[in-house]
Design a protein around this motif. Structure first.
Motif, PDB file in Angstrom:
ATOM      1  N   THR B   2       0.817  -1.209   0.000  1.00  0.00           N
ATOM      2  CA  THR B   2       0.000   0.000   0.000  1.00  0.00           C
ATOM      3  C   THR B   2       0.856   1.267   0.000  1.00  0.00           C
ATOM      4  O   THR B   2       0.438   2.282  -0.534  1.00  0.00           O
ATOM      5  CB  THR B   2      -0.935   0.021   1.230  1.00  0.00           C
ATOM      6  N   ALA B   3       2.044   1.167   0.589  1.00  0.00           N
ATOM      7  CA  ALA B   3       2.925   2.336   0.637  1.00  0.00           C
ATOM      8  C   ALA B   3       3.399   2.685  -0.772  1.00  0.00           C
ATOM      9  O   ALA B   3       3.344   1.867  -1.684  1.00  0.00           O
ATOM     10  CB  ALA B   3       4.122   2.051   1.524  1.00  0.00           C
ATOM     11  N   THR B   4       3.877   3.932  -0.945  1.00  0.00           N
ATOM     12  CA  THR B   4       4.397   4.345  -2.245  1.00  0.00           C
ATOM     13  C   THR B   4       5.632   3.510  -2.565  1.00  0.00           C
ATOM     14  O   THR B   4       6.533   3.419  -1.741  1.00  0.00           O
ATOM     15  CB  THR B   4       4.816   5.828  -2.191  1.00  0.00           C
ATOM     16  N   PRO B   5       5.642   2.907  -3.731  1.00  0.00           N
ATOM     17  CA  PRO B   5       6.841   2.139  -4.061  1.00  0.00           C
ATOM     18  C   PRO B   5       8.038   3.064  -4.267  1.00  0.00           C
ATOM     19  O   PRO B   5       7.875   4.237  -4.598  1.00  0.00           O
ATOM     20  CB  PRO B   5       6.469   1.424  -5.358  1.00  0.00           C
ATOM     21  N   LEU B   6       9.235   2.520  -4.037  1.00  0.00           N
ATOM     22  CA  LEU B   6      10.443   3.320  -4.213  1.00  0.00           C
ATOM     23  C   LEU B   6      10.554   3.773  -5.665  1.00  0.00           C
ATOM     24  O   LEU B   6      10.786   4.937  -5.958  1.00  0.00           O
ATOM     25  CB  LEU B   6      11.673   2.478  -3.826  1.00  0.00           C
ATOM     26  N   LEU B   7      10.385   2.825  -6.559  1.00  0.00           N
ATOM     27  CA  LEU B   7      10.467   3.161  -7.981  1.00  0.00           C
ATOM     28  C   LEU B   7       9.221   2.642  -8.667  1.00  0.00           C
ATOM     29  O   LEU B   7       8.799   1.510  -8.433  1.00  0.00           O
ATOM     30  CB  LEU B   7      11.700   2.499  -8.609  1.00  0.00           C
ATOM     31  N   GLU B   8       8.641   3.498  -9.478  1.00  0.00           N
ATOM     32  CA  GLU B   8       7.511   3.032 -10.259  1.00  0.00           C
ATOM     33  C   GLU B   8       7.734   3.426 -11.712  1.00  0.00           C
ATOM     34  O   GLU B   8       8.114   4.559 -12.005  1.00  0.00           O
ATOM     35  CB  GLU B   8       6.205   3.643  -9.738  1.00  0.00           C
ATOM     36  N   VAL B   9       7.536   2.481 -12.583  1.00  0.00           N
ATOM     37  CA  VAL B   9       7.679   2.737 -14.011  1.00  0.00           C
ATOM     38  C   VAL B   9       6.324   2.499 -14.643  1.00  0.00           C
ATOM     39  O   VAL B   9       5.702   1.468 -14.410  1.00  0.00           O
ATOM     40  CB  VAL B   9       8.735   1.783 -14.635  1.00  0.00           C
ATOM     41  N   ARG B  10       5.840   3.499 -15.386  1.00  0.00           N
ATOM     42  CA  ARG B  10       4.501   3.389 -15.987  1.00  0.00           C
ATOM     43  C   ARG B  10       4.591   3.553 -17.493  1.00  0.00           C
ATOM     44  O   ARG B  10       4.994   4.613 -17.967  1.00  0.00           O
ATOM     45  CB  ARG B  10       3.600   4.506 -15.464  1.00  0.00           C
ATOM     46  N   GLY B  11       4.234   2.530 -18.196  1.00  0.00           N
ATOM     47  CA  GLY B  11       4.124   2.613 -19.657  1.00  0.00           C
ATOM     48  C   GLY B  11       5.384   3.109 -20.342  1.00  0.00           C
ATOM     49  O   GLY B  11       5.321   3.859 -21.303  1.00  0.00           O
ATOM     50  N   LEU B  12       6.535   2.687 -19.829  1.00  0.00           N
ATOM     51  CA  LEU B  12       7.809   3.163 -20.383  1.00  0.00           C
ATOM     52  C   LEU B  12       8.012   2.674 -21.814  1.00  0.00           C
ATOM     53  O   LEU B  12       7.855   1.491 -22.112  1.00  0.00           O
ATOM     54  CB  LEU B  12       8.966   2.658 -19.504  1.00  0.00           C
ATOM     55  N   VAL B  36       6.275  -0.589 -20.772  1.00  0.00           N
ATOM     56  CA  VAL B  36       6.625  -1.475 -19.672  1.00  0.00           C
ATOM     57  C   VAL B  36       6.263  -0.778 -18.365  1.00  0.00           C
ATOM     58  O   VAL B  36       6.554   0.404 -18.185  1.00  0.00           O
ATOM     59  CB  VAL B  36       8.138  -1.801 -19.721  1.00  0.00           C
ATOM     60  N   SER B  37       5.592  -1.503 -17.480  1.00  0.00           N
ATOM     61  CA  SER B  37       5.228  -0.942 -16.177  1.00  0.00           C
ATOM     62  C   SER B  37       5.600  -1.930 -15.088  1.00  0.00           C
ATOM     63  O   SER B  37       5.358  -3.127 -15.235  1.00  0.00           O
ATOM     64  CB  SER B  37       3.719  -0.686 -16.101  1.00  0.00           C
ATOM     65  N   PHE B  38       6.198  -1.409 -14.032  1.00  0.00           N
ATOM     66  CA  PHE B  38       6.457  -2.263 -12.865  1.00  0.00           C
ATOM     67  C   PHE B  38       6.797  -1.359 -11.681  1.00  0.00           C
ATOM     68  O   PHE B  38       6.962  -0.143 -11.836  1.00  0.00           O
ATOM     69  CB  PHE B  38       7.580  -3.273 -13.121  1.00  0.00           C
ATOM     70  N   THR B  39       6.886  -1.957 -10.513  1.00  0.00           N
ATOM     71  CA  THR B  39       7.270  -1.193  -9.321  1.00  0.00           C
ATOM     72  C   THR B  39       8.372  -1.951  -8.599  1.00  0.00           C
ATOM     73  O   THR B  39       8.466  -3.175  -8.703  1.00  0.00           O
ATOM     74  CB  THR B  39       6.091  -1.026  -8.344  1.00  0.00           C
ATOM     75  N   VAL B  40       9.204  -1.194  -7.902  1.00  0.00           N
ATOM     76  CA  VAL B  40      10.204  -1.801  -7.027  1.00  0.00           C
ATOM     77  C   VAL B  40       9.996  -1.184  -5.654  1.00  0.00           C
ATOM     78  O   VAL B  40       9.978   0.042  -5.518  1.00  0.00           O
ATOM     79  CB  VAL B  40      11.645  -1.511  -7.518  1.00  0.00           C
ATOM     80  N   ALA B  71       8.255   7.608 -24.251  1.00  0.00           N
ATOM     81  CA  ALA B  71       6.978   7.860 -23.591  1.00  0.00           C
ATOM     82  C   ALA B  71       6.977   7.145 -22.256  1.00  0.00           C
ATOM     83  O   ALA B  71       7.816   6.293 -21.988  1.00  0.00           O
ATOM     84  CB  ALA B  71       5.820   7.362 -24.457  1.00  0.00           C
ATOM     85  N   GLY B  72       6.016   7.507 -21.423  1.00  0.00           N
ATOM     86  CA  GLY B  72       5.878   6.842 -20.142  1.00  0.00           C
ATOM     87  C   GLY B  72       6.387   7.705 -19.001  1.00  0.00           C
ATOM     88  O   GLY B  72       6.815   8.847 -19.207  1.00  0.00           O
ATOM     89  N   GLU B  73       6.294   7.161 -17.809  1.00  0.00           N
ATOM     90  CA  GLU B  73       6.679   7.912 -16.621  1.00  0.00           C
ATOM     91  C   GLU B  73       7.576   7.055 -15.749  1.00  0.00           C
ATOM     92  O   GLU B  73       7.400   5.840 -15.671  1.00  0.00           O
ATOM     93  CB  GLU B  73       5.426   8.280 -15.807  1.00  0.00           C
ATOM     94  N   GLN B  79       7.522  10.718  -7.061  1.00  0.00           N
ATOM     95  CA  GLN B  79       7.809  11.956  -7.786  1.00  0.00           C
ATOM     96  C   GLN B  79       8.306  11.622  -9.182  1.00  0.00           C
ATOM     97  O   GLN B  79       9.193  10.775  -9.342  1.00  0.00           O
ATOM     98  CB  GLN B  79       8.891  12.747  -7.023  1.00  0.00           C
ATOM     99  N   ARG B  80       7.727  12.282 -10.169  1.00  0.00           N
ATOM    100  CA  ARG B  80       8.167  11.993 -11.542  1.00  0.00           C
ATOM    101  C   ARG B  80       9.580  12.500 -11.760  1.00  0.00           C
ATOM    102  O   ARG B  80       9.888  13.643 -11.447  1.00  0.00           O
ATOM    103  CB  ARG B  80       7.235  12.673 -12.555  1.00  0.00           C
ATOM    104  N   ILE B  81      10.449  11.649 -12.294  1.00  0.00           N
ATOM    105  CA  ILE B  81      11.818  12.092 -12.548  1.00  0.00           C
ATOM    106  C   ILE B  81      12.146  12.075 -14.029  1.00  0.00           C
ATOM    107  O   ILE B  81      13.186  12.551 -14.445  1.00  0.00           O
ATOM    108  CB  ILE B  81      12.862  11.237 -11.780  1.00  0.00           C
ATOM    109  N   ASP B  82      11.237  11.540 -14.855  1.00  0.00           N
ATOM    110  CA  ASP B  82      11.580  11.417 -16.273  1.00  0.00           C
ATOM    111  C   ASP B  82      11.517  12.745 -17.004  1.00  0.00           C
ATOM    112  O   ASP B  82      12.143  12.920 -18.035  1.00  0.00           O
ATOM    113  CB  ASP B  82      10.663  10.395 -16.939  1.00  0.00           C
ATOM    114  N   ASN B  83      10.764  13.717 -16.446  1.00  0.00           N
ATOM    115  CA  ASN B  83      10.618  14.988 -17.157  1.00  0.00           C
ATOM    116  C   ASN B  83      11.357  16.132 -16.483  1.00  0.00           C
ATOM    117  O   ASN B  83      11.188  17.282 -16.841  1.00  0.00           O
ATOM    118  CB  ASN B  83       9.130  15.330 -17.297  1.00  0.00           C
TER     119      ASN B  83
END
Lengths: 300, 328
Positions: B2-12, B36-40, B71-73, B79-83
């Motif tokens: 439930t906690a915020t994952p350390l790393l989240e990749v959305r639709g990379l 590609v989407s996943f969380t760590v 594309a993707g986040e 916090q978004r770091i890709d942009n």
């Protein structure tokens, strides 16, 4: 080592099957491993020494005229003979070494530094790359000697101007080389790791890119040095280089050209010096290339 | 979870444009990573597995932003770091570090080991002077390097030792996540085990999260918590280690696991031999990317792309077969 493994008593009884290992000194070992660096380096240092110590090597004033003693063949007094104005060719050739080395070393230095700067810039700033490299292509498409003649025609003949003219013709070669090396180094994982480790671009260039381009640049610099000497001699030979008041190998050969069939020694001695110097610098460069980059040596 | 994952990749997505022709116009693209989407999670190891060219290394480098993504986040602690512009990204680079595959090219041959390890510390202004020396020494102890290595050059070390240097450099800025891009693939078997154990120990001590990119399933089974299986730029299955290795679900995962050698010649083996080669990522197949080689292929696979969906046991999988029993 063997004495620590074997009981000394037993070792003494064993026959010497292997011949004693040849003991080589440090210098001999280096000469054995890198024969062309050794031979080239030795010859280059001889040439440099003769340029440095020219006034103490039994020379006369290389510009002193002696019309009475003109066109003497090589003898005990005039080792390499005299030219049509009676000047001692031995002295002129030794002093000419100074001009050639000066031009060779300065051109190699300036062309390397400027070429490296251009290569690093266009390797890193991709927007500039296209423009800069097309300019370099343009420069390279003009034969070097023609470009140098054209540049010399714009200015007064002096050693400094000869250096500038030849440097401009040699810059594109270094720039191309450095750009290629930079482009391949940029993709190296250690550069990517440095980016990930927060290293800023100037520091990446200074710490990670530059040190790894020095070996190929050094090798290239020796070849540029040799090629600059030939260009200088050519320019002087056709009268577009070093002014005739300064003895340079090209000038001596130009003056002896008319008498080539009757007094061949006037052209012969500076030509021999030029050939040996260029050969020894190229030997040194070849050896350095083999020692610094074994992979490249196999390819060429 | 439930906690915020350390790393989240959305639709990379990462597409490398292909240029051709006289004018260098774009003629196509390599679809290296295509959604590609996943969380760590913190302190967790997620392994990304797949065969050569499936885009797993590209995912790692895209997260590190060694090149811009198509594309993707990418989110670090939500916090978004890709942009982010480069200047704002730099302080965040502290938290995500990398260990590369080749221990020979990942260290600058003209830098001393001490300087290599100190580089991130200096860059982020973490330590100076004697504190820097102490920190570097501490890091070297932590990864099991002799103290006298400080003044030596990388070429004086073996592959395993060099990889330790690389790990020390990655640990230096106090990272939360280390991306291990095939970090042990180039090493000998015995050294491989040492490095894997070192990584596990470091994870336990420091609460590190690892994104372990590998094709070596035996190693992955040994150290991972969860596994993401990639095929041709897409994730086909994500599951916990035990679930995935004992009961692979997706047809590709099954084929992949059946290829792992078993050190028992009498053990029965049901190898699933896939036919054909991996299609080109320049022109990936329509529908399910695996349909050209899948032993269970049917009409729908060629037309429609399967989505990742929860299939129970904390597992997500992308296969049309999952829907068939429900419909029938």
């Amino acid at each position: 080592m063997s004495s620590t493994l074997l009981d000394p008593a037993v070792a003494a009884e064993l026959p010497d099957v292997l011949p004693a290992r040849k003991q080589r000194g440090k210098v001999a070992m280096f000469a054995y491993r890198h024969p062309s660096i050794f031979a080239g380096g030795l010859l280059v240092s001889l040439v440099v020494a003769s340029a440095l110590f020219a006034p103490w090597l039994g020379t006369a004033d290389p510009t002193a005229l002696a019309p009475a003693k003109r066109l003497r063949s090589p003898s005990e007094i005039y080792w390499f003979g005299t030219d049509m104005l009676g000047r001692d060719i031995y002295s002129r050739v030794l002093y000419g070494t100074r001009v050639s080395l000066q031009v060779g070393v300065m051109v190699a230095l300036f062309a390397s530094v400027i070429g490296m700067f251009i290569g690093l810039t266009s390797g890193f700033i991709r927007v500039l790359d296209t423009v800069v490299m097309r300019v370099m292509d343009g420069l390279m498409s003009i034969p070097g000697i023609l470009l140098a003649i054209a540049l010399m025609a714009l200015t007064r003949g002096s050693v400094g101007n000869v250096i500038i003219a030849i440097t401009i013709t040699e810059i594109p070669r270094v720039a191309r080389l450095v750009r290629g090396v930079v482009l391949s180094l940029r993709e190296q994982p250690y550069v990517e790791a440095a980016v990930a480790a927060g290293t800023r671009v100037p520091k990446i260039i200074w710490k990670h890119i530059l040190p790894n381009t020095l070996a190929p640049i050094t090798v290239q610099a020796t070849f540029i040095c040799a090629s600059a000497m030939i260009t200088e001699a050519t320019l002087s030979f056709i009268g577009a280089g070093t002014p005739p008041t300064i003895p340079s190998w090209g000038n001596i050969m130009a003056e002896g050209r008319a008498l080539w069939q009757v007094k061949p020694f006037i052209v012969l001695f500076p030509a021999i010096f030029l050939s040996i110097t260029v050969l020894s610098i190229n030997l040194l460069g070849d050896g350095l290339r083999d020692a610094l980059d074994p992979r490249m040596a196999k390819k060429i | 979870m439930t906690a915020t994952p350390l790393l989240e990749v959305r639709g990379l997505k990462k597409h490398f444009p292909l240029h051709g022709g006289l004018l260098g116009r774009q003629t196509g693209a390599v679809y290296a990573v295509d959604g590609v989407s996943f969380t760590v999670n913190k302190g967790e190891t997620l392994s990304v597995v797949g065969e050569s060219g499936c885009g797993k290394s590209t995912v790692g480098k895209a997260i590190l932003r060694l090149y811009p993504i198509t594309a993707g986040e990418v989110l670090l602690d939500g916090q978004r770091i890709d942009n982010l512009p480069a200047s704002e990204l730099r302080p965040l680079r502290r938290r995500v570090q990398v260990v590369f595959q080749d221990p020979f090219s990942s260290l600058n041959p003209r830098q001393r080991v001490g300087d290599i390890i100190a580089e991130p510390l200096v860059n982020f202004g973490i330590a100076h002077g004697s504190e820097l020396t102490d920190r570097v020494a501490g890091l070297m102890d932590k990864v099991g390097l002799p103290r006298d290595a400080v003044k030596r050059f990388p070429h004086e070390f073996s592959g395993g030792q060099r990889q330790r240097i690389g790990i020390a450099r990655a640990l230096a800025p106090g990272a939360d996540l280390i991306i291990c891009d095939e970090a042990v693939s180039a090493l000998d078997v015995s050294v491989k085990a040492q490095i894997v154990n070192l990584l596990s120990d470091l994870q336990d001590d420091l609460g590190l999260a690892l994104l372990f990119i590998s094709h070596d399933l035996a190693i992955v089974e040994h150290l991972t918590h969860r596994v993401a299986v990639m095929y041709l730029g897409k994730i086909v299955e994500v599951a916990d280690r035990a679930t995935l290795f004992s009961n692979p679900h997706h047809p590709y995962t099954r084929a992949l696991l059946s290829a792992v050698p078993v050190p028992d010649p009498t053990a029965p083996r049901n190898r699933i031999i896939l036919r054909g080669d991996v299609p080109s990522p320049i022109n990936p197949p329509s529908g399910c990317r695996f349909h050209t080689r899948c032993p269970f292929v049917f009409d729908r696979c060629r037309a429609e792309e399967p989505l990742l969906r929860d299939v129970g046991d904390g597992r997500i999988s992308a296969c049309h077969l999952d829907e068939v029993p429900a419909a029938a």
